[in-house]
Design a protein around this motif. Structure first.
Motif, PDB file in Angstrom:
ATOM      1  N   ILE A 175       0.827  -1.219   0.000  1.00 53.28           N
ATOM      2  CA  ILE A 175       0.000   0.000   0.000  1.00 53.28           C
ATOM      3  C   ILE A 175       0.861   1.268   0.000  1.00 53.28           C
ATOM      4  O   ILE A 175       0.503   2.266  -0.631  1.00 53.28           O
ATOM      5  CB  ILE A 175      -1.025  -0.017   1.162  1.00 53.28           C
ATOM      6  N   LYS A 176       2.022   1.213   0.636  1.00 49.54           N
ATOM      7  CA  LYS A 176       2.867   2.406   0.677  1.00 49.54           C
ATOM      8  C   LYS A 176       3.344   2.797  -0.726  1.00 49.54           C
ATOM      9  O   LYS A 176       3.420   3.975  -1.064  1.00 49.54           O
ATOM     10  CB  LYS A 176       4.075   2.160   1.592  1.00 49.54           C
ATOM     11  N   ARG A 177       3.630   1.790  -1.535  1.00 46.27           N
ATOM     12  CA  ARG A 177       4.099   2.071  -2.906  1.00 46.27           C
ATOM     13  C   ARG A 177       3.010   2.701  -3.754  1.00 46.27           C
ATOM     14  O   ARG A 177       3.252   3.620  -4.526  1.00 46.27           O
ATOM     15  CB  ARG A 177       4.633   0.802  -3.563  1.00 46.27           C
ATOM     16  N   VAL A 178       1.774   2.203  -3.652  1.00 39.21           N
ATOM     17  CA  VAL A 178       0.716   2.790  -4.483  1.00 39.21           C
ATOM     18  C   VAL A 178       0.380   4.204  -3.999  1.00 39.21           C
ATOM     19  O   VAL A 178       0.130   5.089  -4.821  1.00 39.21           O
ATOM     20  CB  VAL A 178      -0.558   1.905  -4.587  1.00 39.21           C
ATOM     21  N   VAL A 179       0.434   4.413  -2.704  1.00 41.95           N
ATOM     22  CA  VAL A 179       0.168   5.759  -2.178  1.00 41.95           C
ATOM     23  C   VAL A 179       1.294   6.703  -2.600  1.00 41.95           C
ATOM     24  O   VAL A 179       1.045   7.845  -3.015  1.00 41.95           O
ATOM     25  CB  VAL A 179      -0.009   5.718  -0.640  1.00 41.95           C
ATOM     26  N   GLY A 180       2.515   6.224  -2.570  1.00 41.84           N
ATOM     27  CA  GLY A 180       3.654   7.022  -3.025  1.00 41.84           C
ATOM     28  C   GLY A 180       3.531   7.416  -4.489  1.00 41.84           C
ATOM     29  O   GLY A 180       3.954   8.503  -4.899  1.00 41.84           O
ATOM     30  N   THR A 190      -9.608  -9.066   0.441  1.00 42.14           N
ATOM     31  CA  THR A 190      -8.996 -10.125   1.238  1.00 42.14           C
ATOM     32  C   THR A 190      -8.197  -9.580   2.415  1.00 42.14           C
ATOM     33  O   THR A 190      -8.228 -10.165   3.509  1.00 42.14           O
ATOM     34  CB  THR A 190      -8.054 -10.959   0.337  1.00 42.14           C
ATOM     35  N   ALA A 191      -7.486  -8.471   2.202  1.00 46.06           N
ATOM     36  CA  ALA A 191      -6.617  -7.927   3.258  1.00 46.06           C
ATOM     37  C   ALA A 191      -7.421  -7.407   4.446  1.00 46.06           C
ATOM     38  O   ALA A 191      -6.858  -7.172   5.513  1.00 46.06           O
ATOM     39  CB  ALA A 191      -5.732  -6.807   2.698  1.00 46.06           C
ATOM     40  N   ILE A 192      -8.727  -7.236   4.276  1.00 48.44           N
ATOM     41  CA  ILE A 192      -9.569  -6.807   5.405  1.00 48.44           C
ATOM     42  C   ILE A 192     -10.504  -7.941   5.848  1.00 48.44           C
ATOM     43  O   ILE A 192     -10.464  -8.382   6.986  1.00 48.44           O
ATOM     44  CB  ILE A 192     -10.369  -5.527   5.054  1.00 48.44           C
ATOM     45  N   PHE A 193     -11.341  -8.441   4.925  1.00 48.71           N
ATOM     46  CA  PHE A 193     -12.318  -9.461   5.322  1.00 48.71           C
ATOM     47  C   PHE A 193     -11.670 -10.828   5.566  1.00 48.71           C
ATOM     48  O   PHE A 193     -12.283 -11.706   6.168  1.00 48.71           O
ATOM     49  CB  PHE A 193     -13.448  -9.545   4.297  1.00 48.71           C
ATOM     50  N   GLY A 194     -10.442 -10.980   5.120  1.00 48.04           N
ATOM     51  CA  GLY A 194      -9.720 -12.224   5.382  1.00 48.04           C
ATOM     52  C   GLY A 194      -9.150 -12.292   6.794  1.00 48.04           C
ATOM     53  O   GLY A 194      -8.612 -13.321   7.209  1.00 48.04           O
ATOM     54  N   LYS A 195      -9.230 -11.170   7.528  1.00 44.31           N
ATOM     55  CA  LYS A 195      -8.696 -11.120   8.894  1.00 44.31           C
ATOM     56  C   LYS A 195      -9.849 -11.179   9.895  1.00 44.31           C
ATOM     57  O   LYS A 195     -10.933 -10.671   9.625  1.00 44.31           O
ATOM     58  CB  LYS A 195      -7.915  -9.817   9.100  1.00 44.31           C
ATOM     59  N   GLN A 196      -9.593 -11.733  11.054  1.00 47.06           N
ATOM     60  CA  GLN A 196     -10.610 -11.790  12.113  1.00 47.06           C
ATOM     61  C   GLN A 196     -10.990 -10.397  12.597  1.00 47.06           C
ATOM     62  O   GLN A 196     -12.160 -10.066  12.706  1.00 47.06           O
ATOM     63  CB  GLN A 196     -10.069 -12.584  13.320  1.00 47.06           C
ATOM     64  N   ASP A 197      -9.971  -9.582  12.898  1.00 44.76           N
ATOM     65  CA  ASP A 197     -10.193  -8.251  13.466  1.00 44.76           C
ATOM     66  C   ASP A 197     -10.120  -7.219  12.344  1.00 44.76           C
ATOM     67  O   ASP A 197      -9.038  -6.805  11.923  1.00 44.76           O
ATOM     68  CB  ASP A 197      -9.138  -7.986  14.548  1.00 44.76           C
ATOM     69  N   ARG A 198     -11.284  -6.808  11.877  1.00 44.97           N
ATOM     70  CA  ARG A 198     -11.340  -5.908  10.709  1.00 44.97           C
ATOM     71  C   ARG A 198     -10.816  -4.509  11.041  1.00 44.97           C
ATOM     72  O   ARG A 198     -10.137  -3.878  10.221  1.00 44.97           O
ATOM     73  CB  ARG A 198     -12.764  -5.812  10.185  1.00 44.97           C
ATOM     74  N   ALA A 199     -11.153  -4.000  12.247  1.00 47.82           N
ATOM     75  CA  ALA A 199     -10.669  -2.673  12.621  1.00 47.82           C
ATOM     76  C   ALA A 199      -9.140  -2.663  12.657  1.00 47.82           C
ATOM     77  O   ALA A 199      -8.502  -1.712  12.207  1.00 47.82           O
ATOM     78  CB  ALA A 199     -11.240  -2.263  13.971  1.00 47.82           C
ATOM     79  N   ALA A 200      -8.556  -3.765  13.155  1.00 42.01           N
ATOM     80  CA  ALA A 200      -7.093  -3.855  13.204  1.00 42.01           C
ATOM     81  C   ALA A 200      -6.509  -3.940  11.791  1.00 42.01           C
ATOM     82  O   ALA A 200      -5.467  -3.340  11.494  1.00 42.01           O
ATOM     83  CB  ALA A 200      -6.676  -5.074  14.023  1.00 42.01           C
ATOM     84  N   ALA A 201      -7.208  -4.658  10.907  1.00 41.49           N
ATOM     85  CA  ALA A 201      -6.725  -4.778   9.526  1.00 41.49           C
ATOM     86  C   ALA A 201      -6.754  -3.419   8.820  1.00 41.49           C
ATOM     87  O   ALA A 201      -5.826  -3.067   8.075  1.00 41.49           O
ATOM     88  CB  ALA A 201      -7.575  -5.797   8.760  1.00 41.49           C
ATOM     89  N   ILE A 202      -7.805  -2.645   9.068  1.00 44.27           N
ATOM     90  CA  ILE A 202      -7.916  -1.304   8.463  1.00 44.27           C
ATOM     91  C   ILE A 202      -6.822  -0.397   9.033  1.00 44.27           C
ATOM     92  O   ILE A 202      -6.145   0.322   8.286  1.00 44.27           O
ATOM     93  CB  ILE A 202      -9.335  -0.739   8.716  1.00 44.27           C
ATOM     94  N   ALA A 203      -6.630  -0.462  10.356  1.00 46.88           N
ATOM     95  CA  ALA A 203      -5.586   0.355  10.998  1.00 46.88           C
ATOM     96  C   ALA A 203      -4.203  -0.038  10.486  1.00 46.88           C
ATOM     97  O   ALA A 203      -3.339   0.831  10.266  1.00 46.88           O
ATOM     98  CB  ALA A 203      -5.663   0.196  12.516  1.00 46.88           C
ATOM     99  N   GLU A 204      -4.002  -1.330  10.247  1.00 44.89           N
ATOM    100  CA  GLU A 204      -2.701  -1.799   9.752  1.00 44.89           C
ATOM    101  C   GLU A 204      -2.434  -1.251   8.343  1.00 44.89           C
ATOM    102  O   GLU A 204      -1.327  -0.820   8.023  1.00 44.89           O
ATOM    103  CB  GLU A 204      -2.681  -3.334   9.738  1.00 44.89           C
ATOM    104  N   LEU A 205      -3.469  -1.250   7.492  1.00 41.97           N
ATOM    105  CA  LEU A 205      -3.297  -0.710   6.135  1.00 41.97           C
ATOM    106  C   LEU A 205      -2.969   0.782   6.196  1.00 41.97           C
ATOM    107  O   LEU A 205      -2.087   1.267   5.479  1.00 41.97           O
ATOM    108  CB  LEU A 205      -4.559  -0.941   5.304  1.00 41.97           C
ATOM    109  N   ARG A 206      -3.685   1.522   7.073  1.00 45.50           N
ATOM    110  CA  ARG A 206      -3.421   2.963   7.197  1.00 45.50           C
ATOM    111  C   ARG A 206      -1.989   3.197   7.685  1.00 45.50           C
ATOM    112  O   ARG A 206      -1.276   4.037   7.136  1.00 45.50           O
ATOM    113  CB  ARG A 206      -4.403   3.600   8.185  1.00 45.50           C
ATOM    114  N   ALA A 207      -1.588   2.444   8.703  1.00 48.83           N
ATOM    115  CA  ALA A 207      -0.245   2.642   9.262  1.00 48.83           C
ATOM    116  C   ALA A 207       0.817   2.300   8.222  1.00 48.83           C
ATOM    117  O   ALA A 207       1.818   3.012   8.079  1.00 48.83           O
ATOM    118  CB  ALA A 207      -0.070   1.776  10.510  1.00 48.83           C
TER     119      ALA A 207
END
Ligand code: DX5
Ligand code: ZN
Length: 210
Positions: A175-180, A190-207
């Motif tokens: 994600i950092k490369r596409v944002v760059g 998949t990177a969100i709904f494939g994880k148990q904790d969706r809020a954590a997955a969203i926060a991980e993508l943002r970070a």
């Protein structure tokens, strides 16, 4: 900061309302509408968007992977879409169809598949609020990100003043490369709904995007 758009295609369809609630910390909600003609699979239609509208405050992003999109623009607008994106490869009069979307008082988007050169949409960029760059061949979630999308994003960053969205294979690892390169909105299934904790997955993508 990049906006995150979970793709409901990767959600558990038997509990869709709960699934949508689980991603309410995101920014947009991405609906992959497929007709079995423009792409081989069929997914869902306007009823799903309409029935989820009252369950979520997120910005509704309807990605129409369908032939003759102009026939369904009104229905998806009435169902509560905030943005309707149509494919350059599927529309017979892209400028007119983008104007038709804006005529409903919502944002217009144009998407291009991996084999389509980005320059082909240059004549209609003034009619589009969003350009959605496909970074996989459309039809399925869980595919691998295609590097060829990076040059298209860079080109759009120079030549388009609207919102740049990327769709397909987005992970915390890329994600950092596409944002760059210039992306404003990242779709992730998949990177969100494939994880148990969706809020954590969203926060991980943002970070990971910073
Ligand atoms: C593909 C769809 C994508 C897909 C993304 O045709 O347009 O929105 O759901 O899924 P992931 O993030 O799993 O690649
Ligand atoms: Zn999509």
């Amino acid at each position: 900061m990049v906006l995150i758009a979970p793709s409901v295609l990767a959600a558990d369809f038997s509990r869709l309302a709960e699934e949508v609630k689980s991603v309410e910390s995101a920014d947009w909600l991405h609906f992959d509408v497929m007709d079995g003609k423009f792409v081989p699979p069929t997914t869902f239609g306007v009823e799903v968007v309409e029935s989820l509208r009252e369950k979520s405050k997120l910005f509704f992003d309807s990605h129409l992977m369908i032939e003759s999109p102009e026939k369904q623009i009104k229905a998806f607008a009435d169902a509560g879409s905030d943005l309707i994106t149509i494919h350059a490869e599927a529309s017979t009069d892209l400028a007119a169809h983008l104007r038709q979307i804006r005529g409903h008082g919502i944002k217009s988007g144009v998407s291009i598949n991996p084999p389509t050169p980005v320059e082909t949409i240059e004549p209609v960029l003034s009619e589009a609020d969003v350009v959605l760059v496909m970074s996989v061949n459309p039809g399925w979630g869980g595919q691998e990100f295609m590097e060829s999308s990076i040059q298209k994003i860079e080109w759009l960053k120079k030549n388009f003043s609207g919102t740049i969205e990327v769709d397909g294979g987005i992970t915390a690892g890329n994600i950092k490369r596409v944002v760059g390169a210039g992306v404003d909105v990242a779709v992730a299934g998949t990177a969100i709904f494939g994880k148990q904790d969706r809020a954590a997955a969203i926060a991980e993508l943002r970070a990971a995007s910073e």
